[in-house]
Write an enzyme that holds these catalytic residues in place. Sequence first.
Site, short mmCIF file in Angstrom:
data_model
loop_
_atom_site.label_atom_id
_atom_site.label_comp_id
_atom_site.label_asym_id
_atom_site.label_seq_id
_atom_site.Cartn_x
_atom_site.Cartn_y
_atom_site.Cartn_z
N ASP A 117 -46.67 33.12 -28.50
CA ASP A 117 -47.07 32.99 -27.10
C ASP A 117 -48.59 32.89 -27.04
OD1 ASP A 117 -44.46 33.17 -26.14
OD2 ASP A 117 -44.57 35.32 -25.82
N ASP A 136 -41.10 28.96 -22.81
CA ASP A 136 -40.79 29.96 -21.77
C ASP A 136 -40.78 29.32 -20.38
OD1 ASP A 136 -40.70 31.88 -23.78
OD2 ASP A 136 -42.77 32.52 -23.44
#
Length: 156
Positions: A117, A136
């Site tokens: 991320d 995501d």
Amino acid sequence: MRVLWRTAAIVFALDQLTKILVVHAMGLISRGTYEVWPPFLVFRMAWNQGVNFGLLAGDDATTKWILIGVALAISAWVVVWLYRERPGSWGMASGGLLVGGAAGNIVDRLLYGAVADFLNMSCCGIENPYSFNVADIAIFAGAFGLILFTGRSKTA
């Protein structure tokens, strides 16, 4: 079904390409943070071993394989459901967003043991402590799209 698979392939490629560029080519792994347009957009490296917001995080291999299995099962269920329902292009594209995003995060778990991320966005005096990635965003948008664009209208 072509719309689903094309969308999934595009999302998967975009997710993996952004991770290669930002995480590896820009050296975010060692740098940790890169301010693109602070505070609105900051690249902040985070390795997520769980699901959203680090929930269900675990260091062991069992957790990794359980999360991979869950992602595969949900993706398979969505594909079968959409094959049977045939909701139209918007519903199929929504399924593709979800499946492509899930595939991107599965590859991360297989390669790194965690999801890479790096996107962090804050605004208006509220600092967001969490990072996320293209996969995501696609998973969230796909799930929302499935709610909006699927389901047959029932007549009384």
